[in-house]
Design a protein around this motif. Structure first.
Motif, PDB file in Angstrom:
ATOM      1  N   ASP A 184      12.976  12.776  56.979  1.00  0.00           N
ATOM      2  CA  ASP A 184      11.980  13.826  56.778  1.00  0.00           C
ATOM      3  C   ASP A 184      11.719  14.013  55.282  1.00  0.00           C
ATOM      4  O   ASP A 184      12.553  13.690  54.429  1.00  0.00           O
ATOM      5  CB  ASP A 184      12.464  15.145  57.388  1.00  0.00           C
ATOM      6  N   ASN A 185      10.550  14.585  54.984  1.00  0.00           N
ATOM      7  CA  ASN A 185      10.194  14.951  53.612  1.00  0.00           C
ATOM      8  C   ASN A 185      10.293  13.761  52.668  1.00  0.00           C
ATOM      9  O   ASN A 185      10.940  13.811  51.620  1.00  0.00           O
ATOM     10  CB  ASN A 185      11.082  16.105  53.114  1.00  0.00           C
ATOM     11  N   VAL A 186       9.686  12.656  53.046  1.00  0.00           N
ATOM     12  CA  VAL A 186       9.615  11.485  52.171  1.00  0.00           C
ATOM     13  C   VAL A 186       8.143  11.111  51.997  1.00  0.00           C
ATOM     14  O   VAL A 186       7.315  11.350  52.880  1.00  0.00           O
ATOM     15  CB  VAL A 186      10.414  10.292  52.737  1.00  0.00           C
ATOM     16  N   HIS A 187       7.826  10.523  50.871  1.00  0.00           N
ATOM     17  CA  HIS A 187       6.456  10.167  50.519  1.00  0.00           C
ATOM     18  C   HIS A 187       6.413   8.691  50.148  1.00  0.00           C
ATOM     19  O   HIS A 187       7.458   8.059  49.942  1.00  0.00           O
ATOM     20  CB  HIS A 187       5.957  11.042  49.367  1.00  0.00           C
ATOM     21  N   PHE A 188       5.218   8.150  50.027  1.00  0.00           N
ATOM     22  CA  PHE A 188       5.069   6.704  49.866  1.00  0.00           C
ATOM     23  C   PHE A 188       4.043   6.392  48.786  1.00  0.00           C
ATOM     24  O   PHE A 188       2.985   7.023  48.709  1.00  0.00           O
ATOM     25  CB  PHE A 188       4.632   6.066  51.193  1.00  0.00           C
ATOM     26  N   LEU A 189       4.366   5.385  47.968  1.00  0.00           N
ATOM     27  CA  LEU A 189       3.455   4.880  46.940  1.00  0.00           C
ATOM     28  C   LEU A 189       3.440   3.361  47.060  1.00  0.00           C
ATOM     29  O   LEU A 189       4.483   2.705  46.928  1.00  0.00           O
ATOM     30  CB  LEU A 189       3.916   5.296  45.547  1.00  0.00           C
ATOM     31  N   ALA A 190       2.258   2.799  47.307  1.00  0.00           N
ATOM     32  CA  ALA A 190       2.147   1.357  47.523  1.00  0.00           C
ATOM     33  C   ALA A 190       2.027   0.629  46.194  1.00  0.00           C
ATOM     34  O   ALA A 190       1.339   1.083  45.273  1.00  0.00           O
ATOM     35  CB  ALA A 190       0.931   1.056  48.409  1.00  0.00           C
ATOM     36  N   LYS A 191       2.716  -0.506  46.093  1.00  0.00           N
ATOM     37  CA  LYS A 191       2.552  -1.402  44.954  1.00  0.00           C
ATOM     38  C   LYS A 191       1.377  -2.338  45.228  1.00  0.00           C
ATOM     39  O   LYS A 191       1.156  -2.701  46.389  1.00  0.00           O
ATOM     40  CB  LYS A 191       3.823  -2.222  44.731  1.00  0.00           C
ATOM     41  N   PRO A 192       0.657  -2.759  44.196  1.00  0.00           N
ATOM     42  CA  PRO A 192       0.812  -2.386  42.781  1.00  0.00           C
ATOM     43  C   PRO A 192       0.178  -1.028  42.503  1.00  0.00           C
ATOM     44  O   PRO A 192      -0.824  -0.670  43.124  1.00  0.00           O
ATOM     45  CB  PRO A 192       0.077  -3.505  42.048  1.00  0.00           C
ATOM     46  N   PHE A 193       0.754  -0.284  41.568  1.00  0.00           N
ATOM     47  CA  PHE A 193       0.210   1.019  41.192  1.00  0.00           C
ATOM     48  C   PHE A 193       0.064   1.057  39.674  1.00  0.00           C
ATOM     49  O   PHE A 193       0.724   0.321  38.925  1.00  0.00           O
ATOM     50  CB  PHE A 193       1.099   2.160  41.681  1.00  0.00           C
ATOM     51  N   SER A 194      -0.806   1.934  39.227  1.00  0.00           N
ATOM     52  CA  SER A 194      -1.027   2.108  37.798  1.00  0.00           C
ATOM     53  C   SER A 194      -0.086   3.183  37.261  1.00  0.00           C
ATOM     54  O   SER A 194       0.585   3.895  38.027  1.00  0.00           O
ATOM     55  CB  SER A 194      -2.481   2.494  37.529  1.00  0.00           C
ATOM     56  N   VAL A 195      -0.044   3.301  35.942  1.00  0.00           N
ATOM     57  CA  VAL A 195       0.774   4.344  35.309  1.00  0.00           C
ATOM     58  C   VAL A 195       0.308   5.721  35.756  1.00  0.00           C
ATOM     59  O   VAL A 195       1.117   6.614  36.055  1.00  0.00           O
ATOM     60  CB  VAL A 195       0.704   4.193  33.776  1.00  0.00           C
ATOM     61  N   GLN A 196      -1.015   5.931  35.815  1.00  0.00           N
ATOM     62  CA  GLN A 196      -1.531   7.237  36.223  1.00  0.00           C
ATOM     63  C   GLN A 196      -1.206   7.534  37.684  1.00  0.00           C
ATOM     64  O   GLN A 196      -0.863   8.665  38.027  1.00  0.00           O
ATOM     65  CB  GLN A 196      -3.039   7.286  35.996  1.00  0.00           C
ATOM     66  N   GLN A 197      -1.313   6.512  38.557  1.00  0.00           N
ATOM     67  CA  GLN A 197      -0.988   6.731  39.972  1.00  0.00           C
ATOM     68  C   GLN A 197       0.480   7.113  40.158  1.00  0.00           C
ATOM     69  O   GLN A 197       0.800   7.959  40.985  1.00  0.00           O
ATOM     70  CB  GLN A 197      -1.320   5.471  40.769  1.00  0.00           C
TER      71      GLN A 197
END
Length: 802
Positions: free
Chosen positions: A775-788
């Protein structure tokens, strides 16, 4: 497995109740005697208590109560019984747990996974899941063909148990028809009787010489009317005289001489043998043989009745006879056969077959198998068995032809499916690693752009590098689509609505030279798919069709026809497809009038980076992306050249969505709004096994005001947390050596239950979701920028923990 102990029960409930009644009566008698001093009244109370106790005991003996015993089944016994089966057997309970399986199951699936979650193709897992639900509902379900490690199996699922609380899963070979069993049934049935009427005695013999089955005339000649011939040594029924002639032992040396023929129809040293006995011409006629029948007529009758392709050739290499099965396999008329076997074959194979026939006609023993190509059907080789013939009159060589085109096609489809699965896994791994590299490249570009202004000489070069990196990122997304690891947002929708949304775009893409026609069928059910991805499928197929139609003559144009239709389960069964499971589908046909696809190219069109276009005009990922999207949506796609004209038709089958199907619930939170201020404070623990990604993420977060602690894998992160204070945020890769991200987070959450988590991965969210149950987890897909990265960190820290 040991059974669970039964619950403890009281052994003598009636005796306990009787003692209580007696005690109560005595207490009451003593109390009355003390209060009023009347012995008669006290005695009456005591007598009443004794009568009540006696009544309870008598009632218990007259009407005994049988205690219910809830005993657990003896799973050790069940496992022992399952081990006796040659098939793979497993048993699961209502909770979906594996409670018993035999060794064959463990060997087949390389361990003891719980069905339906087996290490096989996801489409097969879905079919097993549907069959399991049907078995719970209906009591039984079957799957005729299931691909496991390149082999075909049949699955049978049956509900069982005293309370119908377990499922028995059975996996057995589905390689095809057992030819030996078929021949055995033919000998014992009407075919054997017809052979007997023609005076032909047939028997199927095991490699050890024991009889498996014999027709009635052989049975009568060998042992008479009494007893049975099955299971007995065949050689004991025959004797040989001084001249080498064979007779039945029961008839003696005065009996009719026999001609013994052995017909090869199965390969292998352990294969059964088909034996044919014929009376020699001029022998004593018996009632079992029709009047006027000769050995030549017997042989012709035998050849014509054989259930497999048989032909006889003389010493000069000319055909004497061929049966209907041989003629069908060779695509010739049995009543007007060609003169020589070589007349059936392509030029390259004629010499090899002629040499083999000449060798066996001159006395060569055993037999040989050749893969040859027929003159009128040279695409698929057929199996030709050549053996020497003895005692068959003018026949010197026996030919057996098996048209294994269907078997070859099935093997090719299985090999293609296996190859596509392997290539998909490779493509997913390449995309994951490439996303890590692109993350570092894009991150360094962002950091460099912070030190340069638009008027700077290096600014444009850095922007160009970043733009090319983003193009490369789109290629990795296509690779993830092919490997069925992209992120999908499925919805319940109607296929005609998707076609309507994309029709205007298609008209602009196709141009004026190509005519677009759209036709929708009736009674189309809903499908569950990502509408955006389906639009990409239609656009990719339409663009490929346009290029095929205008490749040689841009002004000629053509017609692109799009059609939707309903396909029932009965229609799927009639198609006899080994790939498409029996179910209700909505089909989408996209047909063009182009040049078609060459036969040698057709099996490769869905492979990534395969293209027939000129260099620089295609990446080879268009159709591979289509394949991945369709397969990840639970569908199937096929391509074939049009039979009634030029061009190609792509047909996509999507299963009809039913309301009872379980909808997967997302487990990863994804904040939507971007924060206005990216500056932040606090401590972030960053866990990443790729040094370049870890370095760029650390620099990016440090520039935003965070204190960053870094670790190269999960165990290093746990050691770091043991000697430091609680961080405000944990950012971790999902797939890492030593210890992966989800395992590490579970252990961290035992110490800090409310710690926010941000997962990052080169795989798509849809794939990562399957391995995360937190629970309470988030996701960021690669590739990402510094701002993302900065936006994601600030958003997660601003989310209130529920």
């Amino acid at each position: 497995m040991a059974s669970l102990p039964a619950p403890l029960q009281q052994r003598h409930p009636a005796r306990g109740a009787a003692l209580i009644a007696i005690g109560c009566g005595l207490v009451a008698a003593i109390a009355i005697l003390g209060l009023i001093g009347n012995v008669i009244v006290a005695a009456a109370f005591a007598a009443a208590a004794l009568l009540l106790a006696g009544g309870l005991v008598a009632a218990h003996r007259l009407f005994p109560v049988t205690a219910a015993s809830d005993s657990e089944p003896d799973w050790a016994l069940a496992r022992a019984l399952a081990s006796l089966s040659v098939d793979a057997v497993a048993i699961t309970d209502r909770a979906g747990r594996l409670i018993c399986a035999n060794d064959r199951y463990g060997a087949l699936f390389d361990g003891f996974p719980t069905p339906p979650g087996l290490p096989i193709d996801p489409a097969c897992v879905e079919r097993l899941s549907a069959a399991g639900r049907a078995a719970w509902r209906d009591g039984r379900a079957d799957i005729e063909r299931l691909l496991v490690q390149g082999r075909l199996f049949a699955a049978e699922i049956e509900r069982a148990g005293a309370s119908d609380d377990v499922l028995i899963w059975r996996f057995c070979d589905a390689e095809g028809i057992d030819m030996a069993a078929s021949v055995e049934a033919l000998i014992a049935g009407p075919t054997g009787d017809r052979l007997a009427a023609a005076g032909i005695m047939t028997a199927l013999i095991d490699p050890d010489g024991h009889v498996r089955q014999a027709n009635r005339v052989l049975h009568a000649r060998a042992i008479g009317d009494g007893g049975t011939i099955a299971g007995r040594d065949f050689a004991h029924f025959l004797v040989t005289d001084m001249q080498g002639q064979v007779r039945f032992e029961r008839e003696g040396l005065s009996g009719v001489p026999l001609r013994v023929l052995q017909i090869p129809f199965l390969d292998g040293d352990d294969a059964p043998i088909l034996i044919v006995l014929l009376d020699e011409e001029g022998g004593v006629e018996t009632p079992a043989i029709a009047a006027g029948a000769t050995a030549s007529e017997h042989i012709r009758s035998l050849v014509s009745l054989m259930p497999f392709g048989i032909a006889l050739v003389d010493r000069d290499g000319r055909f004497i006879q061929m049966n209907e099965v041989f003629a069908r396999a060779a695509h010739v008329d049995a009543d007007a056969p060609p003169l020589y076997p070589g007349d059936l074959l392509v030029r390259e194979d004629k010499g090899v077959v002629a040499d083999a026939i000449r060798r066996f006609a001159n006395g060569a023993t055993h037999s040989t198998d050749l893969a040859v190509r027929l003159k009128d059907h040279s695409d698929e080789p057929v199996a030709l068995t050549i053996a020497g013939a003895r005692g068959l009159g003018e026949a010197a060589v026996l030919l057996s032809l098996k048209n294994n085109g269907e078997e070859t096609r099935l093997k090719r489809e299985v090999a293609q499916a296996t190859k596509m699965q392997a290539v998909g896994q490779l493509a997913g791994g390449v995309a994951h690693d490439f996303n890590n590299i692109l993350t570092a490249i894009i991150g360094h570009c962002d950091l460099m752009l912070m030190r340069h202004t638009p008027g700077d000489g290096d600014y444009d070069d850095i922007q160009q590098i970043r733009a090319n990196s983003n193009r490369a990122a789109s290629l990795t997304r296509q690779l993830l689509a092919f490997s069925r690891q992209q992120t999908l947002r499925p919805q319940i929708l109607q296929l005609p609505d998707v076609i309507s949304e994309v029709s205007n775009l298609l008209k602009r893409l196709l141009g004026e030279a190509v005519t677009l026609t759209v036709k929708h069928g009736r009674n189309l059910g809903p499908v569950r798919a990502d509408p955006g991805q389906l639009e990409q499928v239609v656009v990719n197929l339409a663009v490929n069709a346009r290029d095929a139609m205008i490749a040689h003559n841009p002004s000629a144009g053509g017609t692109l026809a799009i059609r939707t239709r309903a396909v029932s389960a009965e229609q799927v069964r009639q198609m006899r497809s080994d790939i498409l499971p029996t179910a209700d589908y909505i089909a989408l046909d996209i047909a063009d009038t182009g040049t078609g696809i060459p036969a040698d190219v057709l099996p490769k069109i869905f492979e990534p980076f395969f293209t027939t276009k000129e260099v620089g005009k295609g990446t080879g990922l268009g159709l591979s992306t289509v394949y991945g999207i369709v397969k990840q949506s639970g569908g199937y796609i096929f391509a074939e050249n049009n039979k009634n004209g030029p061009g190609t038709t792509f047909t996509m089958y999507l299963p009809v969505h039913t309301a009872s199907a379980a909808e997967p619930a997302p487990v990863l939170a994804a904040p939507k709004q971007k924060p206005a201020d990216l500056w932040g404070t606090g401590t972030i623990l960053l866990v990443e096994d790729e040094d370049m990604v870890r370095a760029i993420a650390e620099r990016a977060l440090t520039r935003q005001g965070y204190t960053v602690l870094t670790a190269e894998h999960g165990e290093a992160a746990l050691d770091l947390l043991a000697h430091s204070e609680r961080p405000d945020l944990l950012i971790s890769d999902v797939m890492m050596p030593v210890m992966d991200g989800p395992t590490m987070v579970r252990r961290v959450r035992t110490r800090y239950p409310d710690l926010p988590i941000l997962f990052m991965s080169g795989y798509a969210e849809e794939t990562v979701r399957k391995s995360i149950d937190l629970d309470n987890v988030h996701f960021l897909a690669k590739p990402f920028s510094v701002q993302q990265l900065a936006e994601a960190a600030r958003l997660v820290l601003n989310v209130k923990t529920p």
